[in-house]
Design an enzyme around this catalytic site. Sequence first.
Site, short mmCIF file in Angstrom:
data_model
loop_
_atom_site.label_atom_id
_atom_site.label_comp_id
_atom_site.label_asym_id
_atom_site.label_seq_id
_atom_site.Cartn_x
_atom_site.Cartn_y
_atom_site.Cartn_z
N LEU A 140 -4.05 -25.30 -1.01
CA LEU A 140 -3.31 -25.51 0.23
C LEU A 140 -2.52 -24.24 0.55
CD1 LEU A 140 -1.86 -29.14 -0.12
CD2 LEU A 140 -3.58 -28.36 1.54
N GLY A 184 -8.52 2.21 6.28
CA GLY A 184 -8.05 1.29 7.33
C GLY A 184 -6.54 1.36 7.47
N GLY A 200 -4.66 -0.42 9.63
CA GLY A 200 -4.06 -1.59 10.29
C GLY A 200 -2.90 -2.11 9.46
N GLU A 219 -7.72 6.44 8.70
CA GLU A 219 -7.91 5.55 9.86
C GLU A 219 -8.88 6.22 10.83
OE1 GLU A 219 -7.16 2.43 11.09
OE2 GLU A 219 -8.30 3.21 12.79
N VAL A 256 -14.32 7.81 5.98
CA VAL A 256 -14.90 8.06 4.67
C VAL A 256 -16.40 7.89 4.83
CG1 VAL A 256 -15.08 7.20 2.30
CG2 VAL A 256 -12.85 7.24 3.45
N HIS A 303 29.41 -7.29 17.53
CA HIS A 303 29.58 -5.94 16.99
C HIS A 303 30.22 -6.01 15.62
CE1 HIS A 303 30.37 -1.68 16.80
NE2 HIS A 303 31.61 -1.97 16.41
#
Length: 522
Positions: A95, A238, A240, A261, A295, A500
């Site tokens: 699960l 990659g 991402g 990338e 690559v 603040h």
Amino acid sequence: MRKNPRKERHGVRGVSTKIPLSTLPVEEIPTVMADMQVAVRDKSQMMEQVEAMMKDVSPGAVDVIVIGGGPGGYVAAIRAAQLGGRVVVVEKDSLGGVCLNRGCIPTKAMLSSADVYDLAVRRCGEFGVNAKGVSLDYAAVTGRRDKIVKQTVSGVGYLMKKNDIRVISGTAKLKSASSVEVKTSDGKTETVEGRNIIIATGSEPVQLPIEGLDGKNVWDSDAAMKADSVPSSILVIGGGAIGVEWGYLFKKFGADVTIVEMISQILPLTDSEVAGELKKILVKGGIDILTDSKVSKVTKKGAKLTALIETGKDKKEITVDKILVAVGRRPVSSDMGLEALGVKTDRGKILVNESMQTDVRGIYAVGDVTGGMLLAHKASEEGVIAAENCMGRKTRMNYNTVPACVYTSPEVATVGLTEDEAKKRGIDVKVGRSLFMPNGKAKGIGERDGFVKFIAEARYGEILGCHIIGPHATDLIHEAVIAMEAEATIDQVGKTVHAHPSLAEVIKEAALDADGESIHNG
Ligand code: FAD
């Protein structure tokens, strides 16, 4: 008054029959239908329920069968149960799906360890704290991670019980639009009948057909999770969210990291200014990032791997201990009997409408298996929508306000249109920006990198997007998400009093900046 497109899009969300006909004994239907003449404003809604009732299902049929217990499936199951449905979930593994077991939760637990280690080793002197002799115990890092995963997964099990949802441990296959065959984990076969089926089978990592890119030293995200030590060097293919998070994590734990990338920026779908800023910060932190690169070949040399990387006409080789392939994920939808039933797919993605309904009445699909943004919260919201439609409501998914986050430090969080997308669509925009650097809270916590960027429609100030790189960006983004949901205008965000010192003051300043009214921007 401007039109509220979301309310229009969502149609009758919230207006329901209260009692789904499909949950009633047949003999009570005429009486309830008579009562519903008053309660139901949408006749077609009532007819759909009657049709669902008339489906050729046995008296033992449940209202909803959910295939897959990830964030799409288990949330759908709970929502359907909340609406009075009898629900069965079939899960072949654990699960919580990828998110709880191998994705969001374990990676975020490890990223927190990486940040604590980084603070102790490299940054605590800055706060006047001396921490000598700090060392990394990777087994303890993964032990903490596994404990968090176990707690979270058992929390889902508790919710299943609390909502009276039957969980079957096994692999499901559709036999018809109202029955599912389950090969249970104890070797038996069980057929479950239901008026509706929600497919939430998720996604799995994509492999790359590159010469030599195989073997035990080539990981996908699942294999990286099983590692029992930090590699001394790793090449991540990659850039991402998943590749960047793993690269960042291993760098903080001491590995030499290179990210390759193929396109011109990391985080391909992110605002280019934000992605550019993250790249700058990661490179400053010691990660080698090669964009517009690929690559093309891998050679094994003993226990090491040498990768040939092409950047335009330039070629270079790097030798590493491990290669992590993080180039995307593909839907888990094969061998499920979809074609035989006429459920349409596109390269494995199950095609659905905004109600999460497939082409076949009574069959819905949600989450990664439907493609789009591969995010847990998107899967869960789609699960809610599918469950509501199964139970006789008419609701639709709104993708305009789904945030996307990356949990590096600084964090990245975005929602809505990027500046480039808005301009491509020919929308006249105004842009507001503000840096974290001058913010008092950011100085105090020692995290001053980054900025907030708002994109608003120029005339009326409708907020079209918000893009943040900075401390706690993944929490701050929800100020923009709610503003967009509520259709607040950029000046309303700017005029709202913010505490603040707080990081949220940067949101206010960026909103004010869209109209040239920022108080603190230099
Ligand atoms: P899944 O979570 O994949 O669940 C599908 C379930 O279906 C699985 O449990 C599977 O065992 C089961 N199943 C499949 N086929 C069958 C069958 N035939 N019968 C029975 N059961 C079946 N998203 C975020 O939003 N935030 C993050 O920070 C984030 N981090 C991530 C980090 C990593 C490393 C990865 C890999 C992913 C991350 N994601 C994150 C993405 C997120 O995990 C997915 O978008 C999300 O899990 C999709 O949910 P789902 O329910 O569609 O599918």
